[in-house]
Design an enzyme around this catalytic site. Sequence first.
Site, PDB file in Angstrom:
ATOM      1  N   GLY A  45      45.927  17.091  53.209  1.00  0.00           N
ATOM      2  CA  GLY A  45      44.951  17.990  53.844  1.00  0.00           C
ATOM      3  C   GLY A  45      43.990  18.671  52.894  1.00  0.00           C
ATOM      4  O   GLY A  45      42.841  18.926  53.255  1.00  0.00           O
TER       5      GLY A  45
ATOM      6  N   ASP B 161      49.573  28.693  57.325  1.00  0.00           N
ATOM      7  CA  ASP B 161      49.974  28.962  58.699  1.00  0.00           C
ATOM      8  C   ASP B 161      51.157  29.942  58.645  1.00  0.00           C
ATOM      9  O   ASP B 161      50.963  31.142  58.475  1.00  0.00           O
ATOM     10  CB  ASP B 161      50.311  27.601  59.317  1.00  0.00           C
ATOM     11  CG  ASP B 161      50.609  27.644  60.799  1.00  0.00           C
ATOM     12  OD1 ASP B 161      49.919  28.359  61.515  1.00  0.00           O
ATOM     13  OD2 ASP B 161      51.544  26.944  61.237  1.00  0.00           O
TER      14      ASP B 161
ATOM     15  N   VAL C 235      43.707  23.271  64.604  1.00  0.00           N
ATOM     16  CA  VAL C 235      42.403  22.757  64.185  1.00  0.00           C
ATOM     17  C   VAL C 235      42.510  21.439  63.413  1.00  0.00           C
ATOM     18  O   VAL C 235      43.558  21.133  62.838  1.00  0.00           O
ATOM     19  CB  VAL C 235      41.652  23.802  63.320  1.00  0.00           C
ATOM     20  CG1 VAL C 235      41.219  24.980  64.156  1.00  0.00           C
ATOM     21  CG2 VAL C 235      42.497  24.250  62.130  1.00  0.00           C
TER      22      VAL C 235
ATOM     23  N   ASP D 142      44.594  17.211  59.963  1.00  0.00           N
ATOM     24  CA  ASP D 142      44.814  16.123  60.912  1.00  0.00           C
ATOM     25  C   ASP D 142      45.557  16.560  62.162  1.00  0.00           C
ATOM     26  O   ASP D 142      46.225  17.594  62.188  1.00  0.00           O
ATOM     27  CB  ASP D 142      45.638  15.020  60.242  1.00  0.00           C
ATOM     28  CG  ASP D 142      47.108  15.425  60.086  1.00  0.00           C
ATOM     29  OD1 ASP D 142      47.363  16.453  59.442  1.00  0.00           O
ATOM     30  OD2 ASP D 142      47.988  14.727  60.627  1.00  0.00           O
TER      31      ASP D 142
ATOM     32  N   ARG E 181      40.975  13.670  59.948  1.00  0.00           N
ATOM     33  CA  ARG E 181      40.821  14.299  58.632  1.00  0.00           C
ATOM     34  C   ARG E 181      39.387  14.181  58.128  1.00  0.00           C
ATOM     35  O   ARG E 181      38.904  15.018  57.378  1.00  0.00           O
ATOM     36  CB  ARG E 181      41.740  13.623  57.604  1.00  0.00           C
ATOM     37  CG  ARG E 181      43.218  13.876  57.828  1.00  0.00           C
ATOM     38  CD  ARG E 181      43.997  13.420  56.595  1.00  0.00           C
ATOM     39  NE  ARG E 181      45.422  13.277  56.857  1.00  0.00           N
ATOM     40  CZ  ARG E 181      46.303  14.260  56.795  1.00  0.00           C
ATOM     41  NH1 ARG E 181      45.914  15.482  56.497  1.00  0.00           N
ATOM     42  NH2 ARG E 181      47.589  14.050  57.041  1.00  0.00           N
TER      43      ARG E 181
HETATM   44  P1  IMP Z   1      52.924  26.457  56.820  1.00  0.00           P
HETATM   45  O1  IMP Z   1      54.061  26.094  55.923  1.00  0.00           O
HETATM   46  O2  IMP Z   1      53.383  26.843  58.189  1.00  0.00           O
HETATM   47  O3  IMP Z   1      51.986  27.497  56.233  1.00  0.00           O
HETATM   48  O4  IMP Z   1      52.184  25.117  57.110  1.00  0.00           O
HETATM   49  C1  IMP Z   1      51.058  24.721  56.527  1.00  0.00           C
HETATM   50  C2  IMP Z   1      50.816  23.266  56.876  1.00  0.00           C
HETATM   51  O5  IMP Z   1      50.933  23.023  58.288  1.00  0.00           O
HETATM   52  C3  IMP Z   1      49.411  22.903  56.515  1.00  0.00           C
HETATM   53  O6  IMP Z   1      49.318  22.479  55.178  1.00  0.00           O
HETATM   54  C4  IMP Z   1      49.081  21.835  57.526  1.00  0.00           C
HETATM   55  O7  IMP Z   1      49.499  20.578  57.050  1.00  0.00           O
HETATM   56  C5  IMP Z   1      49.887  22.188  58.745  1.00  0.00           C
HETATM   57  N1  IMP Z   1      49.073  22.925  59.745  1.00  0.00           N
HETATM   58  C6  IMP Z   1      49.203  24.206  60.123  1.00  0.00           C
HETATM   59  N2  IMP Z   1      48.311  24.559  61.054  1.00  0.00           N
HETATM   60  C7  IMP Z   1      47.554  23.457  61.261  1.00  0.00           C
HETATM   61  C8  IMP Z   1      46.423  23.181  62.121  1.00  0.00           C
HETATM   62  O8  IMP Z   1      45.904  24.033  62.869  1.00  0.00           O
HETATM   63  N3  IMP Z   1      45.923  21.925  62.047  1.00  0.00           N
HETATM   64  C9  IMP Z   1      46.434  20.956  61.230  1.00  0.00           C
HETATM   65  N4  IMP Z   1      47.477  21.173  60.425  1.00  0.00           N
HETATM   66  C10 IMP Z   1      48.041  22.411  60.438  1.00  0.00           C
HETATM   67 MG    MG Z   2      48.853  20.707  54.350  1.00  0.00          MG
END
Ligand code: IMP
Ligand code: MG
Length: 174
Positions: free
Chosen positions: A42, A101, A152, A158, A164
């Site tokens: 990403g 996230d 998103v 993706d 992407r």
């Molecule tokens: P975290 O560990 O929950 O912060 O996850 C982060 C990862 O979740 C990111 O690097 C993305 O790969 C995926 N992710 C979180 N939200 C989205 C979104 O809205 N669209 C696409 N991928 C997301």
């Molecule tokens: Mg990611």
Amino acid sequence: MADKIRVLLSEEEVNRRISEIAAQISRDYEGKAIHMICILKGGVFFTCELAKRLTVPVSLDFMSVSSYGDDTKSSGVVRIVKDLDESLKDKDVLIVEDIIDSGRTLSYLIEVLRQREPASIRLCTLLDKPERRVKKQVKVDYTCFSIPDEFVVGYGLDYAQKYRNLPYIGVVEL
Ligand code: IMP
Ligand code: MG
């Protein structure tokens, strides 16, 4: 059938903001070199656009992590799928992510990378969903956009490996 995608941030808005953040980062790292770590897949589009606009010396390395979870939710257990090629010792490291996230991926990763004794570690993200944060201790140094809690795609992000390559950030209307 093709999904319908609503534009959340246009290509112009994203590029303008990346230029602003790049100028800020270049000022903050004046006299230093930045070792950028792109989090695959990403982070790759953002990393390139950011790197092109930095005025301090830059080196690049890549890392791929996978969280044990489904596509839309991370579990907090992170596995390193592809590790860095180079040592981080005494380098000024800038981690470049597509989106923060829950913060679980980054909170784990920062701990792992700190043990490799870089001179400093900062975190830069294209998007942040602050409402979704579980790991409150994750400090984001540079955020291009804070967005509401919507799924998103585009600019590296993706949905089931699709979209992407969109040059803007959009919301998939399911
Ligand atoms: P975290 O560990 O929950 O912060 O996850 C982060 C990862 O979740 C990111 O690097 C993305 O790969 C995926 N992710 C979180 N939200 C989205 C979104 O809205 N669209 C696409 N991928 C997301
Ligand atoms: Mg990611």
